[in-house]
Design a protein around this motif. Structure first.
Motif, mmCIF file in Angstrom:
data_model
loop_
_atom_site.group_PDB
_atom_site.id
_atom_site.type_symbol
_atom_site.label_atom_id
_atom_site.label_comp_id
_atom_site.label_asym_id
_atom_site.label_seq_id
_atom_site.Cartn_x
_atom_site.Cartn_y
_atom_site.Cartn_z
ATOM 1 N N GLU A 38 0.919 -1.210 -0.100
ATOM 2 C CA GLU A 38 0.192 -0.108 0.090
ATOM 3 C C GLU A 38 0.849 1.300 -0.155
ATOM 4 O O GLU A 38 2.112 1.302 0.280
ATOM 5 N N THR A 39 0.231 2.290 -0.211
ATOM 6 C CA THR A 39 0.935 3.644 -0.255
ATOM 7 C C THR A 39 1.154 3.955 1.147
ATOM 8 O O THR A 39 0.269 3.896 2.126
ATOM 9 N N ASN A 46 4.735 11.034 1.207
ATOM 10 C CA ASN A 46 4.280 9.636 1.172
ATOM 11 C C ASN A 46 5.216 8.704 0.477
ATOM 12 O O ASN A 46 5.823 9.103 -0.355
ATOM 13 N N PRO A 48 4.831 6.046 -2.309
ATOM 14 C CA PRO A 48 3.736 5.426 -3.068
ATOM 15 C C PRO A 48 3.620 4.073 -3.221
ATOM 16 O O PRO A 48 4.920 3.752 -3.844
ATOM 17 N N SER A 55 0.995 7.173 -10.422
ATOM 18 C CA SER A 55 0.178 7.515 -9.044
ATOM 19 C C SER A 55 -0.082 9.143 -9.061
ATOM 20 O O SER A 55 -1.282 9.277 -8.765
ATOM 21 N N ARG A 254 -3.370 2.924 -4.506
ATOM 22 C CA ARG A 254 -2.468 2.856 -3.101
ATOM 23 C C ARG A 254 -2.914 1.785 -2.347
ATOM 24 O O ARG A 254 -2.241 1.637 -1.332
#
Length: 280
Positions: A38-39, A46, A48, A55, A254
């Motif tokens: 997942e992100t 973040n 990604p 994204s 994500r």
């Protein structure tokens, strides 16, 4: 997302970037995403799941940029019951990408071009929330002034009105897709959520939480009553949302579970093929 009234209710369309159109199966991109799961959201940035070029650009539904999308088209009756769910391959040109701040301003300004559309979305989001809560759901709601996410965890910051609309439509889409998969016995990853052995039934749980009043007491009680949500091809149900079938489908950029579910459902309902995955 988009909303269209009809004679017996409304049609809500939730448009999601078609990640599988740009990420080949068994590719290095897919393997990298699988390793990240997942992100990850950090305090100021973040990490990604997919590269930023995808994204934040090619898979982002940017304003006035044509994008391939998967659309969940959900027909609701006047009481907000799901009557029909369709999955479609679509080509989207987003007419407006709001921030939550700008969307809330539009909701309060009748002179804005999309005011009526957003207000109509808000009306149906409220209907969906009332229907869930009447059925015993406490996830994705506000209890004793405390906002909870879909699994009954406290949300630390106040929600924008437009954010509540998005959340309701995402819960609706995920529920509709899960019901469709269950009906056709497809091997998707359901999002299951259960209560501990000491938890009361949902209506008594809500009444007790309302009487506690303080956020920290609500948090402590919920932690002792609720088990962590899990992914599984075995369907268990979702306690906090009070639905028999729930999944994650709306965030394939994500979350890898959503990406897997896109591959299955797109293959079966759009491409008329067999599922690319088995239960095992």
């Amino acid at each position: 997302m988009w909303i269209e009234p009809n004679q017996s209710g409304v049609i809500i369309s939730v448009h999601i970037a078609d990640v599988t159109a740009l990420v080949p199966p068994n590719s290095q991109l897919e393997q990298q995403a699988f390793s990240r799961v997942e992100t990850r959201y950090l305090a100021t940035s973040n990490n990604p799941m997919f590269p930023r070029q995808l994204s934040e650009d090619k898979l982002s539904l940017l304003e006035d940029k044509p994008r391939w999308t998967v659309t969940i088209r959900i027909t609701l009756d006047e009481a907000a019951n799901i009557k029909k769910t369709q999955l479609l391959s679509t080509h989207l040109n987003s007419i407006k990408k709001f921030s939550y701040v700008s969307a809330d301003k539009t909701l309060n300004d009748p002179s804005q071009p999309l005011f009526q559309v957003l207000r109509y979305c808000e009306l149906w989001a409220q209907k969906l929330a009332w229907k869930r809560q009447k059925g015993g759901a406490f996830g994705q709601s506000t209890i004793a002034g405390v906002s909870l996410d879909e699994e009954g965890r406290l949300i630390e910051t106040p929600l924008y009105h437009s954010q509540k609309i998005i959340q309701e439509f995402m819960v609706l889409a995920n529920t509709a897709v899960a019901s469709l998969a269950e009906e056709h016995r497809l091997p998707i990853l359901y999002r299951n959520h259960t209560a501990s052995a000491i938890a009361p039934e949902s209506k008594l749980l809500i009444e007790t939480l309302n009487n506690l009043g303080l956020p920290e007491l609500v948090r402590q009680r919920l932690q002792s009553w609720l088990n962590p949500a899990t992914y599984s091809p075995a369907l268990v149900g979702h306690f906090a949302l009070s639905v028999g079938a729930y999944t994650h489908f709306t965030s394939p950029i994500r979350r890898f579970a959503d990406y897997i579910n896109h591959r299955v459902l797109k293959a079966v309902f759009i491409e008329q093929k067999e599922s690319p995955y088995t239960v095992e």
